[in-house]
Scaffold this motif. Structure first.
Motif, PDB file in Angstrom:
ATOM      1  N   TYR A  77     -12.677  15.903   5.004  1.00  0.00           N
ATOM      2  CA  TYR A  77     -13.335  16.601   3.909  1.00  0.00           C
ATOM      3  C   TYR A  77     -12.860  16.020   2.582  1.00  0.00           C
ATOM      4  O   TYR A  77     -11.716  16.246   2.190  1.00  0.00           O
ATOM      5  CB  TYR A  77     -13.004  18.092   3.959  1.00  0.00           C
ATOM      6  CG  TYR A  77     -13.748  18.851   5.038  1.00  0.00           C
ATOM      7  CD1 TYR A  77     -15.008  19.389   4.788  1.00  0.00           C
ATOM      8  CD2 TYR A  77     -13.205  19.028   6.295  1.00  0.00           C
ATOM      9  CE1 TYR A  77     -15.694  20.086   5.771  1.00  0.00           C
ATOM     10  CE2 TYR A  77     -13.883  19.728   7.283  1.00  0.00           C
ATOM     11  CZ  TYR A  77     -15.127  20.252   7.016  1.00  0.00           C
ATOM     12  OH  TYR A  77     -15.811  20.942   7.991  1.00  0.00           O
ATOM     13  N   ASN A 119     -16.410  15.896  -2.524  1.00  0.00           N
ATOM     14  CA  ASN A 119     -17.816  16.282  -2.575  1.00  0.00           C
ATOM     15  C   ASN A 119     -18.585  15.790  -1.356  1.00  0.00           C
ATOM     16  O   ASN A 119     -19.792  15.631  -1.410  1.00  0.00           O
ATOM     17  CB  ASN A 119     -18.437  15.710  -3.862  1.00  0.00           C
ATOM     18  CG  ASN A 119     -19.750  16.356  -4.193  1.00  0.00           C
ATOM     19  OD1 ASN A 119     -19.955  17.537  -3.942  1.00  0.00           O
ATOM     20  ND2 ASN A 119     -20.678  15.581  -4.713  1.00  0.00           N
ATOM     21  N   VAL A 164     -18.367  15.417   3.220  1.00  0.00           N
ATOM     22  CA  VAL A 164     -17.626  15.498   4.481  1.00  0.00           C
ATOM     23  C   VAL A 164     -18.071  14.332   5.351  1.00  0.00           C
ATOM     24  O   VAL A 164     -19.256  14.054   5.468  1.00  0.00           O
ATOM     25  CB  VAL A 164     -17.835  16.865   5.181  1.00  0.00           C
ATOM     26  CG1 VAL A 164     -19.287  17.219   5.332  1.00  0.00           C
ATOM     27  CG2 VAL A 164     -17.152  16.901   6.530  1.00  0.00           C
ATOM     28  N   TYR A 166     -16.611  29.051   8.016  1.00  0.00           N
ATOM     29  CA  TYR A 166     -15.419  28.204   7.858  1.00  0.00           C
ATOM     30  C   TYR A 166     -15.591  27.261   6.664  1.00  0.00           C
ATOM     31  O   TYR A 166     -14.678  27.102   5.845  1.00  0.00           O
ATOM     32  CB  TYR A 166     -15.211  27.403   9.148  1.00  0.00           C
ATOM     33  CG  TYR A 166     -14.100  26.382   9.069  1.00  0.00           C
ATOM     34  CD1 TYR A 166     -12.773  26.762   9.175  1.00  0.00           C
ATOM     35  CD2 TYR A 166     -14.381  25.030   8.876  1.00  0.00           C
ATOM     36  CE1 TYR A 166     -11.749  25.826   9.098  1.00  0.00           C
ATOM     37  CE2 TYR A 166     -13.368  24.093   8.791  1.00  0.00           C
ATOM     38  CZ  TYR A 166     -12.060  24.489   8.904  1.00  0.00           C
ATOM     39  OH  TYR A 166     -11.050  23.552   8.822  1.00  0.00           O
ATOM     40  N   ARG A 177     -13.039  27.647   3.777  1.00  0.00           N
ATOM     41  CA  ARG A 177     -11.949  26.672   3.715  1.00  0.00           C
ATOM     42  C   ARG A 177     -12.337  25.333   3.111  1.00  0.00           C
ATOM     43  O   ARG A 177     -11.455  24.572   2.708  1.00  0.00           O
ATOM     44  CB  ARG A 177     -11.408  26.402   5.131  1.00  0.00           C
ATOM     45  CG  ARG A 177     -10.839  27.578   5.874  1.00  0.00           C
ATOM     46  CD  ARG A 177      -9.541  28.084   5.275  1.00  0.00           C
ATOM     47  NE  ARG A 177      -8.558  27.048   5.107  1.00  0.00           N
ATOM     48  CZ  ARG A 177      -7.659  26.697   6.021  1.00  0.00           C
ATOM     49  NH1 ARG A 177      -7.631  27.322   7.165  1.00  0.00           N
ATOM     50  NH2 ARG A 177      -6.784  25.748   5.785  1.00  0.00           N
ATOM     51  N   ARG A 178     -13.625  24.997   3.093  1.00  0.00           N
ATOM     52  CA  ARG A 178     -14.008  23.631   2.739  1.00  0.00           C
ATOM     53  C   ARG A 178     -14.984  23.531   1.592  1.00  0.00           C
ATOM     54  O   ARG A 178     -15.759  22.578   1.514  1.00  0.00           O
ATOM     55  CB  ARG A 178     -14.606  22.921   3.979  1.00  0.00           C
ATOM     56  CG  ARG A 178     -13.665  22.861   5.153  1.00  0.00           C
ATOM     57  CD  ARG A 178     -12.484  21.988   4.836  1.00  0.00           C
ATOM     58  NE  ARG A 178     -11.497  21.955   5.893  1.00  0.00           N
ATOM     59  CZ  ARG A 178     -10.263  21.492   5.735  1.00  0.00           C
ATOM     60  NH1 ARG A 178      -9.871  21.045   4.559  1.00  0.00           N
ATOM     61  NH2 ARG A 178      -9.414  21.495   6.728  1.00  0.00           N
ATOM     62  N   LEU A 222     -18.699  22.501   2.238  1.00  0.00           N
ATOM     63  CA  LEU A 222     -19.137  21.165   2.688  1.00  0.00           C
ATOM     64  C   LEU A 222     -19.607  21.221   4.139  1.00  0.00           C
ATOM     65  O   LEU A 222     -18.856  21.636   5.019  1.00  0.00           O
ATOM     66  CB  LEU A 222     -17.984  20.163   2.577  1.00  0.00           C
ATOM     67  CG  LEU A 222     -17.657  19.652   1.180  1.00  0.00           C
ATOM     68  CD1 LEU A 222     -16.394  18.806   1.218  1.00  0.00           C
ATOM     69  CD2 LEU A 222     -18.805  18.838   0.604  1.00  0.00           C
ATOM     70  N   ARG A 255     -21.995  18.978   7.175  1.00  0.00           N
ATOM     71  CA  ARG A 255     -22.531  17.647   7.462  1.00  0.00           C
ATOM     72  C   ARG A 255     -24.056  17.628   7.376  1.00  0.00           C
ATOM     73  O   ARG A 255     -24.704  18.625   7.669  1.00  0.00           O
ATOM     74  CB  ARG A 255     -22.106  17.205   8.860  1.00  0.00           C
ATOM     75  CG  ARG A 255     -20.645  16.899   8.983  1.00  0.00           C
ATOM     76  CD  ARG A 255     -20.221  16.853  10.417  1.00  0.00           C
ATOM     77  NE  ARG A 255     -20.262  18.186  11.019  1.00  0.00           N
ATOM     78  CZ  ARG A 255     -20.178  18.409  12.307  1.00  0.00           C
ATOM     79  NH1 ARG A 255     -20.086  17.425  13.144  1.00  0.00           N
ATOM     80  NH2 ARG A 255     -20.214  19.640  12.770  1.00  0.00           N
ATOM     81  N   ARG A 315     -26.087  16.054   9.293  1.00  0.00           N
ATOM     82  CA  ARG A 315     -26.694  16.155  10.628  1.00  0.00           C
ATOM     83  C   ARG A 315     -26.914  17.624  11.042  1.00  0.00           C
ATOM     84  O   ARG A 315     -27.789  17.913  11.827  1.00  0.00           O
ATOM     85  CB  ARG A 315     -25.865  15.411  11.661  1.00  0.00           C
ATOM     86  CG  ARG A 315     -24.508  16.002  11.934  1.00  0.00           C
ATOM     87  CD  ARG A 315     -23.671  15.107  12.834  1.00  0.00           C
ATOM     88  NE  ARG A 315     -23.154  13.967  12.103  1.00  0.00           N
ATOM     89  CZ  ARG A 315     -22.447  12.994  12.657  1.00  0.00           C
ATOM     90  NH1 ARG A 315     -22.190  13.021  13.934  1.00  0.00           N
ATOM     91  NH2 ARG A 315     -21.990  11.987  11.945  1.00  0.00           N
ATOM     92  N   ALA A 322     -26.558  20.286  -2.738  1.00  0.00           N
ATOM     93  CA  ALA A 322     -25.490  20.462  -3.737  1.00  0.00           C
ATOM     94  C   ALA A 322     -24.642  19.198  -3.852  1.00  0.00           C
ATOM     95  O   ALA A 322     -24.261  18.797  -4.957  1.00  0.00           O
ATOM     96  CB  ALA A 322     -24.615  21.647  -3.348  1.00  0.00           C
ATOM     97  N   GLN A 323     -24.378  18.559  -2.703  1.00  0.00           N
ATOM     98  CA  GLN A 323     -23.571  17.327  -2.730  1.00  0.00           C
ATOM     99  C   GLN A 323     -24.312  16.223  -3.471  1.00  0.00           C
ATOM    100  O   GLN A 323     -23.737  15.517  -4.299  1.00  0.00           O
ATOM    101  CB  GLN A 323     -23.274  16.863  -1.306  1.00  0.00           C
ATOM    102  CG  GLN A 323     -22.266  17.728  -0.575  1.00  0.00           C
ATOM    103  CD  GLN A 323     -22.158  17.362   0.898  1.00  0.00           C
ATOM    104  OE1 GLN A 323     -22.134  16.205   1.272  1.00  0.00           O
ATOM    105  NE2 GLN A 323     -22.097  18.369   1.753  1.00  0.00           N
ATOM    106  N   GLY A 356     -24.436  16.814  -7.114  1.00  0.00           N
ATOM    107  CA  GLY A 356     -23.114  16.806  -7.744  1.00  0.00           C
ATOM    108  C   GLY A 356     -22.653  18.157  -8.262  1.00  0.00           C
ATOM    109  O   GLY A 356     -21.899  18.216  -9.234  1.00  0.00           O
ATOM    110  N   ARG A 412     -21.686  24.894  -4.859  1.00  0.00           N
ATOM    111  CA  ARG A 412     -22.083  24.417  -3.528  1.00  0.00           C
ATOM    112  C   ARG A 412     -22.058  25.583  -2.544  1.00  0.00           C
ATOM    113  O   ARG A 412     -22.957  25.733  -1.717  1.00  0.00           O
ATOM    114  CB  ARG A 412     -21.106  23.321  -3.100  1.00  0.00           C
ATOM    115  CG  ARG A 412     -21.582  22.532  -1.917  1.00  0.00           C
ATOM    116  CD  ARG A 412     -20.825  21.229  -1.769  1.00  0.00           C
ATOM    117  NE  ARG A 412     -19.397  21.447  -1.749  1.00  0.00           N
ATOM    118  CZ  ARG A 412     -18.516  20.702  -2.417  1.00  0.00           C
ATOM    119  NH1 ARG A 412     -18.933  19.714  -3.167  1.00  0.00           N
ATOM    120  NH2 ARG A 412     -17.228  20.955  -2.352  1.00  0.00           N
TER     121      ARG A 412
END
Lengths: 275, 573
Positions: A46, A49, A51, B93, B97-98, B101, B103, B105, B142-143, B146, B152
């Motif tokens: 991670y 911005n 992953v 999660y 925690r992240r 973010l 993936r 896919r 969001a990624q 930016g 996000r």
């Protein structure tokens, strides 16, 4: 400040070569070595911005019983202390999150592809994504263990090239090895413009003091210029500063360079911080 | 206030406004994309189910759910290499925690896999996959744009809300589910974009799938007796919720122990479901038709058969999800809830005169709210979902009772909801507004103190005293002079008696008086764990060691300074 390098260990002959390269890097630059012995075929990193999922082939999971033993034996022989990384967080039960608080990460030419494909000279998609998103540089090793005796920086004047230059200066300072600059002359890229750029960034004196020789390569084909690169140099190159479309249209110098020379290579991405 | 300050403030206000507008626009985009994803999945499941229905006269029809589940597993594990569970816990999660973010896919993987599982007859719901997809779309948008992590997370919520809103035609349920279950917080900053996304998702869903109430029903007029009866139903749904949650979890563990590949397990599990479906076709697929019949009072089987079908539905749901099929628990939960409600009503009718109660269809609605409230331990989600999908506002009072009581009773048996139990056990859940949440954004490396004077193993007490004079620190790491490896720690509080004994200055080495095995932390340690360790051993600072190398110290003072700064950052917006 003690810096650290992350190495994902592959318990086979090819992995040993890569690991020895990491050991040499750590010993030369006084880095600590963090080793991750995978227990699952994939892991996530991670970044700020983004992953990135790294899919490993089965060779990374082979013979896990002896992996730690092999790492310790090689590290002891090289006189480098090793810290084993055990992921604490899991996105899913078989999907560990590998932390990113390192100063460098070692990747073989392609972390995703099978060992047999590694010689094809292609920076795999995962290595590329890590290099793009990571706050650390990626050390792409040569196919077999090859100590380096100098640092060679590709410098074309872009923002990432400046980052690569700073990284090269740092590597040279810390290792005590000479630094050579290589500039491929094309379009506006020539001595005069680069001198002006260096002056604007107040780096002229740093470069004069830290660089042994600045080579200007002027052959029309990029590949033809690469013969000049010392075979025992750690090449440093800034990469992925431009968008996908531009890369698709004009190609990537990084891909050409790394497919033509077998040196150890450090890829300095757009978000990389210099150690 | 100077003109410069005013200009700065104006600029800041302008930026904030723009940031909010950008977030709203992104919310609309995410909502529309999630709506399309939901509609796509709905169409795909419908068509695959129709295709599979053509084979219902053949003896081998029972293998179809197995084939679907196996293909689903193949796609998820080998083709897209997703390597994750049912979806919603992963979103929670990521949010917790992240920084939200997810993936790329994940924005399509669950759509395909759940379509194969459910379309072929597996007992699961399309909601969790579409929530996963919507959230991943939100995260990736969001990624690409930016947005910072706090926005996000909001856009992940936008995707989840729009997905639920679109697939159920239930905009309020989408918002409530997101705030109550996914994000775990209700703030004005979150509610507005999530609301907008939910509207966008619903509208896109209506344009593509038509604007119809999924379970429209006759008018119910529940009275006081129904409210009283709702308490009993709440207890029943709570018990069924607990049983269903535990069955799914145990099934996952049981199937996981089988010495077979994931694909084989999914095939066998699906085939078992297909076998049950040969005799009880009601238990296959989403089961929305069953809900429709139950709400309209058209379900003819008697109480015993009804209970048998209820048990079998729970069993096949646990088998489908536990063996590796892809899908969610919303649809099976609703089906199980409606069966439970009707079974409860019929049981009640055996004991008392139910003439003054609302029809059994009303209890099907109440049962759905009870199961959803119980399994998710999110009473408002269950409540609004049922209100939205049935347009049953007239039953709101017993719905509230069932939903709240069921949720509370479930909490007594299961400390955490179906989605959160494993996550919490693994330390993957950190809710907003907690210390952990603030510390989560800080790393040991950020609070590391480097201004320490290292000693080496050849130094004497006299050298230590000399260093003490020029340092304001109480701790001195001792490193090996040759290898630079960490050997131990000198803590002035512990060696003070030696410092005043001049006779020892030349004879005692620092290694003789150092702490050889001081408690230490690694650079990957969570700061909450570091603080906990400090509290436990009553230490104010700890060395950070990587391998055998000393990296620096982490102290409570510095940590709390950073904590405060991070708290300001997290609560400013």
């Amino acid at each position: 400040m003690v810096n650290s390098l992350l190495h994902v260990f592959r318990n086979n002959a090819f992995g040993r070569e890569t690991f020895m390269q990491s050991l040499y890097f750590c010993k030369t630059l006084d880095f600590t070595l963090r080793v991750y012995i995978p227990r699952h075929s994939k892991f996530l990193m991670y970044f700020e911005n983004e992953v990135t999922q790294v899919d490993l082939d089965q060779s990374y999971l082979s013979d896990p019983e002896t992996a730690q033993e092999h790492v310790e034996a090689l590290a002891k022989k090289a006189g480098v202390s090793v810290d084993f990384l055990t992921p604490k967080d899991f996105t899913a039960s078989t999907l560990p999150d590998v932390p990113i608080g390192f100063d460098c990460m070692c990747c073989p030419r392609s972390m995703s592809d099978k060992t047999s494909r590694i010689g094809l000279g292609y920076v795999g998609p995962k290595v590329r994504r890590i290099a793009v998103a990571a706050p650390f540089p990626v050390l792409v090793t040569s196919l077999c263990y090859k100590p380096w005796n100098s640092v060679a920086v590709f410098f074309g004047g872009s923002a990432n090239a400046f980052k690569a230059l700073s990284m090269g200066l740092s590597l040279s300072r810390r290792s005590g090895m000479p630094l050579d600059l290589f500039t491929i002359e094309e379009g506006d890229v020539n001595r005069e413009t680069l001198d002006n750029l260096l002056q604007a960034r107040e780096m002229t004196s740093v470069v004069e003091e830290g660089v042994r020789e600045w080579h200007f390569l002027s052959k029309s084909k990029l590949e033809d210029n690469l013969y000049e690169i010392p075979p025992d140099a750690l090449t440093v190159i800034g990469a992925y500063g431009h968008g996908m479309i531009r890369e698709a249209l004009f190609g990537s110098k990084l891909e050409v360079i790394q497919s033509q020379i077998i040196n150890n290579m450090m890829i300095v991405g757009p978000k990389c911080r210099v150690f | 206030m100077t003109p410069k300050n005013i200009a700065g403030m104006a600029k800041r206000l302008f930026f904030l406004r723009h940031e909010k507008v950008a977030l709203l626009l992104a919310g609309v985009l995410v909502g529309c994309c999630s709506g399309v994803a939901a509609a796509g999945l709905s169409f795909a499941i419908e068509h695959l189910s129709e295709l599979c229905a053509h084979a219902k006269h053949y003896w081998w029809v029972f293998v179809l759910p197995g084939v679907g589940a196996a293909l689903s597993s193949l796609f998820l594990n080998k083709i897209v290499r997703e390597g994750a569970g049912h979806g919603v816990p992963e979103i929670i999660y990521a949010v917790s925690r992240r920084g939200g973010l997810l993936r790329f896919r994940s924005s399509f993987s669950r759509l395909v896999s759940s379509c194969l599982t459910i379309g072929s007859g597996g007992s699961a719901g399309p909601e969790a996959p579409v929530v996963m997809s919507g959230s991943a779309i939100g995260s990736n948008i969001a990624q690409r744009l930016g947005f910072p992590s706090r926005h996000r997370i909001t856009l992940v919520g936008c995707g989840a809300a729009a997905a639920i809103a679109s697939i159920f035609n239930a905009p309020i349920a989408g918002i409530v589910f997101t705030l109550e279950v996914v994000l775990g917080e209700w703030t004005a900053v979150n509610v507005i974009p999530i609301g907008v996304a939910s509207v966008a998702g619903t509208q896109v869903g209506r344009l593509l799938m038509g604007n119809s109430i999924r379970f429209s029903h006759a008018h119910f007029s529940p009275g006081t007796w129904d409210i009283a009866a709702a308490f009993g139903l709440a207890l029943a749904t709570a018990l069924v919720s607990v049983a269903l949650s535990r069955m799914i979890r145990s099934s996952g563990k049981m199937w996981g122990k089988l010495p077979a590949s994931k694909m084989s397990r999914a095939f066998v599990g699906g085939a078992c479901v297909g076998l049950v479906g040969l005799f009880f076709p009601q238990v296959l697929g989403e089961g929305y038709n069953q809900i429709y019949s139950l709400i309209h009072g058209q379900y003819s089987p008697g109480l015993v058969l009804l209970c048998a079908i209820l048990g079998l539905k729970m069993l096949v749901t646990a088998t489908t999800l536990g063996s590796g099929g892809s899908g969610g628990i919303f649809a099976p939960g609703l089906v199980v809830g409606s069966f439970t409600g009707v079974a409860y009503f019929r049981l009640l009718s055996l004991m008392v005169d139910v003439g003054h109660l609302a029809p059994e269809g009303c209890y099907a609605l109440l049962g759905m709210a009870g199961i959803m409230g119980g399994m998710l331990q999110a009473p408002l989600t269950g409540l609004f979902l049922v209100v939205d999908i049935t347009s049953g506002y007239e039953v709101i009072l017993p719905l509230i009772v069932v939903s709240l009581v069921s949720s509370s009773v479930c909490r007594y048996f299961e400390s955490d909801s179906f989605y959160l139990k494993d996550l919490k056990a693994e330390g993957g859940l950190i809710r907003p507004g907690t210390d952990e949440r603030v510390l989560e954004d800080l790393q040991v490396s950020e609070v590391l103190e480097h201004n320490l004077i290292p000693l080496n193993n050849h130094m004497t007490l006299a050298d230590l005293v000399a260093q003490v004079k020029s340092s304001h620190r109480n701790h001195f790491p001792v490193l090996d002079v040759k290898t630079n490896e960490f050997l131990g720690m000198i803590d002035l509080a512990k060696v003070r008696p030696y410092l005043f004994n001049r006779e020892l200055y030349g004879t005692v080495l620092v290694v003789d008086i150092m702490d050889h095995f001081p408690p230490a932390v690694s650079p990957d340690e969570r700061l909450t764990d570091v603080l906990e360790l400090m509290d436990r051993i009553q230490a104010f600072s700890l060395p950070v060691i990587s391998g055998k190398r000393f990296l620096g110290m982490v102290s409570k003072g510095t940590l709390l300074d950073h904590y405060r700064r991070e708290l300001i950052v997290q609560t400013t917006y």
